[in-house]
Design a protein around this motif. Structure first.
Motif, PDB file in Angstrom:
ATOM      1  N   ASN A 102      27.814  33.852  16.323  1.00 39.37           N
ATOM      2  CA  ASN A 102      27.156  33.626  17.613  1.00 39.37           C
ATOM      3  C   ASN A 102      27.562  32.284  18.205  1.00 39.37           C
ATOM      4  O   ASN A 102      27.671  32.150  19.426  1.00 39.37           O
ATOM      5  N   LYS A 103      27.799  31.295  17.354  1.00 39.03           N
ATOM      6  CA  LYS A 103      28.229  30.002  17.867  1.00 39.03           C
ATOM      7  C   LYS A 103      29.614  30.118  18.517  1.00 39.03           C
ATOM      8  O   LYS A 103      29.878  29.481  19.548  1.00 39.03           O
ATOM      9  N   ASP A 105      30.747  32.792  19.957  1.00 40.80           N
ATOM     10  CA  ASP A 105      30.468  33.430  21.249  1.00 40.80           C
ATOM     11  C   ASP A 105      29.972  32.385  22.254  1.00 40.80           C
ATOM     12  O   ASP A 105      30.331  32.425  23.441  1.00 40.80           O
ATOM     13  N   ALA A 106      29.159  31.455  21.779  1.00 46.21           N
ATOM     14  CA  ALA A 106      28.656  30.399  22.660  1.00 46.21           C
ATOM     15  C   ALA A 106      29.790  29.487  23.114  1.00 46.21           C
ATOM     16  O   ALA A 106      29.788  29.003  24.251  1.00 46.21           O
ATOM     17  N   GLN A 110      30.737  28.321  26.860  1.00 51.96           N
ATOM     18  CA  GLN A 110      30.907  26.918  27.221  1.00 51.96           C
ATOM     19  C   GLN A 110      32.248  26.702  27.923  1.00 51.96           C
ATOM     20  O   GLN A 110      32.353  25.891  28.852  1.00 51.96           O
ATOM     21  N   THR A 116      25.835  23.633  26.032  1.00 52.63           N
ATOM     22  CA  THR A 116      25.542  24.214  24.721  1.00 52.63           C
ATOM     23  C   THR A 116      24.199  24.938  24.675  1.00 52.63           C
ATOM     24  O   THR A 116      24.059  25.977  24.030  1.00 52.63           O
ATOM     25  N   ALA A 119      24.406  28.221  26.896  1.00 53.04           N
ATOM     26  CA  ALA A 119      25.157  29.271  26.213  1.00 53.04           C
ATOM     27  C   ALA A 119      24.286  29.976  25.183  1.00 53.04           C
ATOM     28  O   ALA A 119      24.278  31.215  25.099  1.00 53.04           O
ATOM     29  N   ASN A 120      23.542  29.209  24.391  1.00 53.98           N
ATOM     30  CA  ASN A 120      22.652  29.825  23.405  1.00 53.98           C
ATOM     31  C   ASN A 120      21.585  30.670  24.089  1.00 53.98           C
ATOM     32  O   ASN A 120      21.270  31.786  23.642  1.00 53.98           O
ATOM     33  N   HIS A 122      21.799  32.133  27.006  1.00 46.22           N
ATOM     34  CA  HIS A 122      22.442  33.317  27.577  1.00 46.22           C
ATOM     35  C   HIS A 122      22.635  34.406  26.527  1.00 46.22           C
ATOM     36  O   HIS A 122      22.570  35.604  26.841  1.00 46.22           O
ATOM     37  N   LEU A 123      22.842  34.005  25.279  1.00 42.72           N
ATOM     38  CA  LEU A 123      23.005  34.968  24.180  1.00 42.72           C
ATOM     39  C   LEU A 123      21.672  35.472  23.648  1.00 42.72           C
ATOM     40  O   LEU A 123      21.643  36.294  22.736  1.00 42.72           O
TER      41      LEU A 123
END
Length: 208
Positions: A102-103, A105-106, A110, A116, A119-120, A122-123
């Motif tokens: 997932n990071k 994907d973040a 970004q 940061t 992005a988290n 949004h997921l």
């Protein structure tokens, strides 16, 4: 709570051999393999030892990603503890608890302009999913109820105090700024503005 200890040598910064004792634990709540590294002759008898709760960051700690300052903070911590002793709690909470995949994907988000935290979010994740209750159990197992905490993150300070750990002092890490097209200055500025991290924003924003 049970623990197992072994002596190791570390290579970091300008030092080729830094002795430390690595401690594993059983009976932790989240099932992850968190460890403690005890520096300076495995001495946890100091009245108030320096500690750091460092969340695993494969991209920063190992591959020295330009997007964060995690690896530099880790090295700074180890250097400090090599000089004065201390306990590093290395916590398996990648990406503020969202995991490595997932990071990554973040990271893509970004690259498209999100910070940061955005992005988290949004997921579908909260700003920070980390839980420091196992860190408290580790400190309890090591017999540490009064510490000096190496951090810039107020959430870590509050987590320890809420759990009854006395924090005598907070020792901040430096603002590790990386230059280049994909640097980490905006990342650090976002941690200060959005996450209330205790970094000197003037030093972060200083022109190169």
């Amino acid at each position: 709570m049970a623990e197992v200890r072994a002596r190791v040598q570390l290579n970091v910064g300008q030092h080729s051999h830094i002795p430390a004792e690595i401690v594993s634990f059983s009976g932790l709540k989240d099932g992850q393999e968190h460890v403690a590294l005890i520096f300076n002759k495995a001495d946890t008898t100091q009245a108030t030892p320096l500690i750091r709760m460092h969340s695993e960051c494969l991209t920063g700690d190992v591959f020295h990603s330009s997007r964060c300052d995690c690896g530099e903070q880790l090295n700074e911590c180890i250097e400090s503890m090599h000089q004065q002793g201390g306990v590093l709690l290395y916590l398996r909470q990648e990406g503020r608890g969202i995991g490595l995949y997932n990071k990554i994907d973040a990271y893509v988000l970004q690259s498209q302009g999100m910070n940061t935290y955005e992005a988290n979010n949004h997921l579908g994740f909260a700003d920070d999913l980390r839980d420091f209750s196992d860190a408290v159990l580790m400190l309890n197992a090591l017999g540490l109820s009064k510490v000096k905490l190496m951090t810039n993150n107020p959430n870590k300070l509050n987590a320890l105090r809420d759990a009854g750990i006395e924090v005598e002092a907070v020792v901040g890490t430096q603002a590790h700024i990386k230059a280049g097209h994909v640097g980490n200055r905006s990342y650090l500025e976002t941690k200060v503005k959005h996450g209330s991290h205790m970094l000197d924003i003037k030093k972060i924003s200083k022109p190169e």
